[in-house]
Write a protein that holds these residues in place. Structure first.
Motif, PDB file in Angstrom:
ATOM      1  N   CYS A  75      53.018 -47.928  -8.091  1.00  0.00           N
ATOM      2  CA  CYS A  75      52.734 -49.292  -7.656  1.00  0.00           C
ATOM      3  C   CYS A  75      53.908 -49.775  -6.813  1.00  0.00           C
ATOM      4  O   CYS A  75      54.977 -49.153  -6.800  1.00  0.00           O
ATOM      5  CB  CYS A  75      52.503 -50.223  -8.851  1.00  0.00           C
ATOM      6  N   ALA A  76      53.693 -50.882  -6.102  1.00  0.00           N
ATOM      7  CA  ALA A  76      54.715 -51.368  -5.174  1.00  0.00           C
ATOM      8  C   ALA A  76      56.025 -51.690  -5.869  1.00  0.00           C
ATOM      9  O   ALA A  76      57.108 -51.502  -5.304  1.00  0.00           O
ATOM     10  CB  ALA A  76      54.186 -52.595  -4.428  1.00  0.00           C
ATOM     11  N   SER A  77      55.957 -52.151  -7.113  1.00  0.00           N
ATOM     12  CA  SER A  77      57.185 -52.518  -7.829  1.00  0.00           C
ATOM     13  C   SER A  77      58.044 -51.315  -8.196  1.00  0.00           C
ATOM     14  O   SER A  77      59.204 -51.480  -8.582  1.00  0.00           O
ATOM     15  CB  SER A  77      56.833 -53.317  -9.088  1.00  0.00           C
ATOM     16  N   ASP A  78      57.486 -50.097  -8.075  1.00  0.00           N
ATOM     17  CA  ASP A  78      58.288 -48.887  -8.332  1.00  0.00           C
ATOM     18  C   ASP A  78      59.337 -48.655  -7.254  1.00  0.00           C
ATOM     19  O   ASP A  78      60.285 -47.899  -7.460  1.00  0.00           O
ATOM     20  CB  ASP A  78      57.391 -47.651  -8.412  1.00  0.00           C
ATOM     21  N   LEU A  79      59.131 -49.262  -6.088  1.00  0.00           N
ATOM     22  CA  LEU A  79      60.072 -49.125  -4.983  1.00  0.00           C
ATOM     23  C   LEU A  79      61.045 -50.299  -5.030  1.00  0.00           C
ATOM     24  O   LEU A  79      60.687 -51.428  -4.732  1.00  0.00           O
ATOM     25  CB  LEU A  79      59.325 -49.096  -3.651  1.00  0.00           C
ATOM     26  N   HIS A  80      62.286 -50.019  -5.404  1.00  0.00           N
ATOM     27  CA  HIS A  80      63.264 -51.082  -5.637  1.00  0.00           C
ATOM     28  C   HIS A  80      64.004 -51.499  -4.376  1.00  0.00           C
ATOM     29  O   HIS A  80      64.352 -52.676  -4.215  1.00  0.00           O
ATOM     30  CB  HIS A  80      64.275 -50.638  -6.692  1.00  0.00           C
ATOM     31  N   ALA A  81      64.281 -50.557  -3.488  1.00  0.00           N
ATOM     32  CA  ALA A  81      65.079 -50.891  -2.308  1.00  0.00           C
ATOM     33  C   ALA A  81      64.788 -49.925  -1.180  1.00  0.00           C
ATOM     34  O   ALA A  81      64.429 -48.762  -1.408  1.00  0.00           O
ATOM     35  CB  ALA A  81      66.570 -50.866  -2.642  1.00  0.00           C
ATOM     36  N   ILE A  82      64.920 -50.417   0.061  1.00  0.00           N
ATOM     37  CA  ILE A  82      64.760 -49.597   1.267  1.00  0.00           C
ATOM     38  C   ILE A  82      65.953 -49.866   2.173  1.00  0.00           C
ATOM     39  O   ILE A  82      66.194 -51.012   2.559  1.00  0.00           O
ATOM     40  CB  ILE A  82      63.467 -49.938   2.033  1.00  0.00           C
ATOM     41  N   GLU A  83      66.696 -48.836   2.498  1.00  0.00           N
ATOM     42  CA  GLU A  83      67.819 -48.962   3.431  1.00  0.00           C
ATOM     43  C   GLU A  83      67.502 -48.189   4.695  1.00  0.00           C
ATOM     44  O   GLU A  83      67.192 -46.992   4.640  1.00  0.00           O
ATOM     45  CB  GLU A  83      69.109 -48.429   2.805  1.00  0.00           C
TER      46      GLU A  83
END
Length: 277
Positions: A77-85
């Motif tokens: 789910c989208a909340s599994d992705l914490h950060a994008i650099e």
């Protein structure tokens, strides 16, 4: 070969760049500045481990990162992705993502990772195993009717929401329209799969639910486009070009209404026609 200019992370790319060309038209030669679609390597990294390199337009990359992760099943789910650099390098762009430890992307599978870069027109480039190439899509929920009038309205309005293609004539678009046929969201890319991934990510970022409305594609409807649409819960997808036989079978089994050759005044419905009123 001279490398492309390094993109400025503080100035988002419009998705195209000016280039001087010679144009021959009506027996006359002239030198003009033309707008050319950008395409560069975009590397997907999860918790420091490289998974794939995609050839993509360097625009809406946060949407791309989220949509790719969801449609490839790398996060639940989208909340599994914490950060994008975003890391802008001479060779291209790295999207360094931090995901929860329970996500599939956090457990590198050497048999699943891509061996080759994902070329602009390729959905499964670099896949190692045959069983990794075709995934049975999840079944979407029932409901989600639209009228043929709404479909016509959405198709008629799509062109006005494609600034990159208007400038270059070289990119695909994936669009979301509501049940009344109003264009709500559009993402563009040189790769049709990338455009759809960007749209899926943007829908999550803007909290657009796929319960009502329709997906529009300015490309053919291949099986991987159906699979990605199903992963997002899309119930109705319309492509301006043809579907493949495998796409039709997967759409039928996933419960998706698949429309092809969607043009002004005409369209073909291949599966689950009951959703069109």
């Amino acid at each position: 070969m001279t490398p492309a200019a390094l993109p400025d992370p503080d100035r988002p790319s419009p998705g195209y760049v000016p280039r001087s060309i010679e144009r021959w038209r009506d027996g006359r030669l002239e030198r003009i500045d033309d707008q050319i679609a950008e395409e560069m390597p975009v590397a997907m990294l999860y918790n420091g481990v490289s998974f794939a390199v995609m050839m993509a337009t360097p625009h809406d990359l946060e949407d791309f990162a989220l949509g790719f992760s969801l449609s490839e099943g790398l996060i639940g789910c989208a909340s599994d992705l914490h950060a994008i650099e975003q890391r802008h390098l001479l060779e291209g762009i790295e999207l360094a993502m931090t995901v929860v430890e329970s996500a599939p992307a956090a457990r590198p599978d050497r048999q699943r990772e891509r061996l080759l870069p994902g070329r602009g027109g390729c959905g499964i480039c670099g896949t190692r195993q045959l069983e990794d190439a075709v995934h049975q899509p999840r079944h979407v929920e029932l409901g989600g009717h639209i009228s043929r009038v709404a479909l016509e309205q959405a198709l008629a309005g799509l062109h006005a929401h494609q600034p990159m293609n208007a400038a270059t004539g070289a990119v695909h678009a994936a669009a979301w329209a509501d049940a009344d046929g109003n264009i709500v969201l559009v993402r563009e890319d040189v790769g049709r799969h990338n455009a759809l991934d960007k749209l899926i990510g943007a829908m999550h970022h803007t909290n657009i639910a796929p319960e009502t409305g329709m997906l529009l594609l300015t490309s053919r409807a291949s099986y991987e486009m159906v699979t990605k649409a199903a992963s997002a819960g899309v119930k109705i997808m319309a492509a301006i070009s043809a579907p493949t036989a495998l796409a039709i079978e997967l759409a039928r089994s996933a419960g998706i209404t698949l429309i092809g050759f969607a043009r002004s005044g005409s369209h073909n419905v291949y599966t689950h026609h009951e959703r069109l009123l």
